[in-house]
Design a protein around this motif. Structure first.
Motif, short mmCIF file in Angstrom:
data_model
loop_
_atom_site.label_atom_id
_atom_site.label_comp_id
_atom_site.label_asym_id
_atom_site.label_seq_id
_atom_site.Cartn_x
_atom_site.Cartn_y
_atom_site.Cartn_z
N PRO A 128 -4.21 45.96 -34.83
CA PRO A 128 -5.61 46.08 -35.27
C PRO A 128 -6.18 47.48 -35.05
CG PRO A 128 -5.49 44.90 -33.19
CD PRO A 128 -4.08 45.10 -33.64
N ASN A 129 -5.50 48.33 -34.31
CA ASN A 129 -6.01 49.68 -34.04
C ASN A 129 -5.73 50.64 -35.19
OD1 ASN A 129 -6.81 48.90 -31.40
ND2 ASN A 129 -4.70 49.17 -30.68
N ILE A 130 -4.94 50.21 -36.17
CA ILE A 130 -4.66 51.07 -37.33
C ILE A 130 -5.62 50.71 -38.45
CG2 ILE A 130 -2.96 51.67 -39.09
CD1 ILE A 130 -0.78 51.22 -37.08
N THR A 131 -6.27 51.72 -39.00
CA THR A 131 -7.19 51.54 -40.12
C THR A 131 -6.66 52.31 -41.31
OG1 THR A 131 -9.07 51.37 -38.59
CG2 THR A 131 -9.57 51.79 -40.90
N ILE A 132 -6.53 51.65 -42.46
CA ILE A 132 -6.02 52.26 -43.67
C ILE A 132 -7.19 52.75 -44.52
CG2 ILE A 132 -4.61 51.92 -45.74
CD1 ILE A 132 -3.03 51.76 -43.18
N ASP A 133 -7.06 53.96 -45.04
CA ASP A 133 -8.07 54.51 -45.96
C ASP A 133 -7.82 53.91 -47.34
OD1 ASP A 133 -9.87 55.92 -47.44
OD2 ASP A 133 -9.20 57.92 -46.81
N MET A 134 -8.65 52.96 -47.72
CA MET A 134 -8.42 52.22 -48.96
C MET A 134 -8.67 53.06 -50.20
SD MET A 134 -10.16 48.58 -47.95
CE MET A 134 -11.75 49.35 -47.60
N ASP A 135 -9.43 54.13 -50.10
CA ASP A 135 -9.79 54.94 -51.26
C ASP A 135 -8.84 56.11 -51.48
OD1 ASP A 135 -12.02 53.31 -51.64
OD2 ASP A 135 -13.23 54.49 -50.25
N ARG A 136 -7.79 56.20 -50.67
CA ARG A 136 -6.90 57.36 -50.78
C ARG A 136 -5.44 56.92 -50.85
NH1 ARG A 136 -6.36 62.51 -46.59
NH2 ARG A 136 -5.11 63.82 -47.99
N VAL A 137 -4.92 56.89 -52.03
CA VAL A 137 -3.50 56.63 -52.28
C VAL A 137 -3.01 57.69 -53.26
CG1 VAL A 137 -1.77 54.99 -53.08
CG2 VAL A 137 -3.81 54.16 -51.92
#
Length: 440
Positions: free
Chosen positions: A14-23
């Motif tokens: 849960p400590n990892i956050t993915i940048d959903m707007d950057r692929v």
């Protein structure tokens, strides 16, 4: 969407956050690849260097460190995660450390999911280069993962041995002095126990002497072919084990001698009686076939025969042409039928009866071997469910692996791969086989 991506990547941290707007799509290592971006941060409970508890903000954030982690392929494209890991600094000791995650192993840049994919593919008949291409890592990485996984599968001398074993050998690699390497497995669940570099009696002695006598006493039976050093090793190091001769090798030896004498007889009439020669050559399978499967009632025409007949009639006609061929046929199939019906008295009486007949030299040699190992063949009838069939199948898989990989030069790498292919997943055994009890 972040939850969806975490499920896709199997991100359970849960400590990892993915940048959903950057692929991003980038060409990396000559291939179009997908790059995702994320951050790893949390509040540490204590300093990893000095161990002081972080109750008064003794550990503070101190920048980030970026890592490129290899992910499993997505839509057939290589995928990577550029992860910004939080750096921390302890005010007490003045040292720094980086945030840890369960997504990858320490000091590793390959996700655990990719590591699992490598181990899974290593259980199949695939070369290490092909595994590396499928998982988008280097062949050296594949070899390192295989070595680490195999190290956990190697049996320790302090552990127990199965009650029923199978012994066999396979063609080894060039780096080994001996031509054949030794392999043995559990006769019940068909799982390989271990692989030994050499099958000679001295090497097997040095290997099995590591096990305690109490462990070796637990072995109740060992199934082998007619290789003399195995018998010596079993008598010396497995005092309570019954030696079982593999029935496949027994029947194979009989059928081979029947076929060889048929060819020998054919060569004597090759120029004298060409029609009989052609009949023996065309219908050789009927001579090798179980007599109970021949048909004696339905008549129709067969090539090379000028009259209506059946398969039983063809065999009777061919056997009538030579008394020694007929005697060989009868002895071979009587012994085979005695095994199929698990009738030891009939098998034993057939061996005695064979002494009175004129048989080929090759078959007499085989029957002398049967007489020599009569006690062990009797155990074959006492343990009807135990054969070397499972380990023969494993050896065939090893041969296919060597051919697919264009050979192995290093024995330790080859052994690690065999252990991973045969021990990573526990085989599903038949409940009927597990419930079978074998008479001593």
């Amino acid at each position: 969407m972040n939850h969806f991506i975490q499920k896709t990547f199997q991100l359970k941290d849960p400590n990892i956050t993915i940048d959903m707007d950057r692929v991003e799509e980038q060409h990396y290592k000559g291939r179009l690849s997908l790059f995702y971006f994320g951050t790893l941060t949390y509040v540490p409970k204590a300093c990893e260097c000095c161990g002081i508890v972080n109750d008064a903000y003794q550990v503070v954030k101190n920048g980030t460190r970026h890592s490129r982690l290899t992910l499993a392929s997505i839509t057939g494209l290589p995928a990577y995660l550029n992860l910004a890991k939080q750096r921390f600094k302890c005010k007490t000791c003045g040292q720094s450390f980086t945030a840890k995650t369960s997504f990858v192993d320490p000091h590793c840049f390959i996700s655990k999911r990719v590591t699992q994919m490598i181990m899974d593919r290593a259980t199949r008949v695939m070369s290490e280069v092909d595994i590396a291409k499928d998982t988008h890592v280097s062949p050296n990485t594949v070899r390192r993962v295989i070595h680490q996984a195999a190290a956990t599968l190697r049996i320790r001398p302090t552990s127990s041995l199965p009650e029923h074993l199978c012994f066999d050998e396979f063609k080894s690699v060039k780096s080994v002095k001996a031509a054949m390497s030794f392999i043995y497995c559990d006769a019940i669940n068909h799982q390989v126990v271990d692989v030994v570099e050499d099958r000679k009696a001295g090497s097997l002695k040095n290997y099995f002497i590591r096990y305690d006598l109490a462990v070796r006493r637990q072995v109740k039976s060992v199934t082998i072919d007619m290789y003399e050093p195995y018998i010596q090793v079993i008598h010396r190091w497995f005092p309570n084990a019954d030696i079982i001769m593999d029935p496949f090798h027994l029947i194979q030896a009989l059928n081979r001698e029947l076929s060889q004498y048929r060819v020998q007889f054919m060569n004597t009439i090759r120029t004298k009686d060409r029609r009989l020669y052609n009949k023996l050559k065309r219908y050789w399978k009927l001579i090798q076939k179980n007599p109970n499967d021949l048909k004696a009632t339905t008549y129709h025409r067969f090539p090379l025969f000028d009259w209506l007949t059946n398969t039983q009639g063809i065999v009777d006609y061919l056997l009538a042409q030579d008394t020694q061929l007929k005697a060989t046929y009868q002895i071979v199939h009587q012994l085979g039928d005695a095994y199929r019906t698990n009738n030891w008295p009939r098998f034993e009486s057939t061996l005695i009866q064979a002494k009175q007949l004129q048989l080929p030299a090759g078959l007499r040699r085989v029957l002398r071997s049967f007489k020599k190992y009569q006690t062990y063949i009797h155990n074959t009838f006492s343990y009807p469910g135990l054969t070397n069939g499972p380990i023969e199948g494993i050896n065939n898989k090893i041969k296919v692996l060597k051919r697919t990989a264009y050979g192995y030069r290093n024995y330790s790498h080859f052994r690690d791969r065999i252990l991973l292919m045969t021990r990573l997943y526990v085989p599903q055994t038949n409940k009927k086989d597990q419930a079978t009890t074998y008479a001593a």
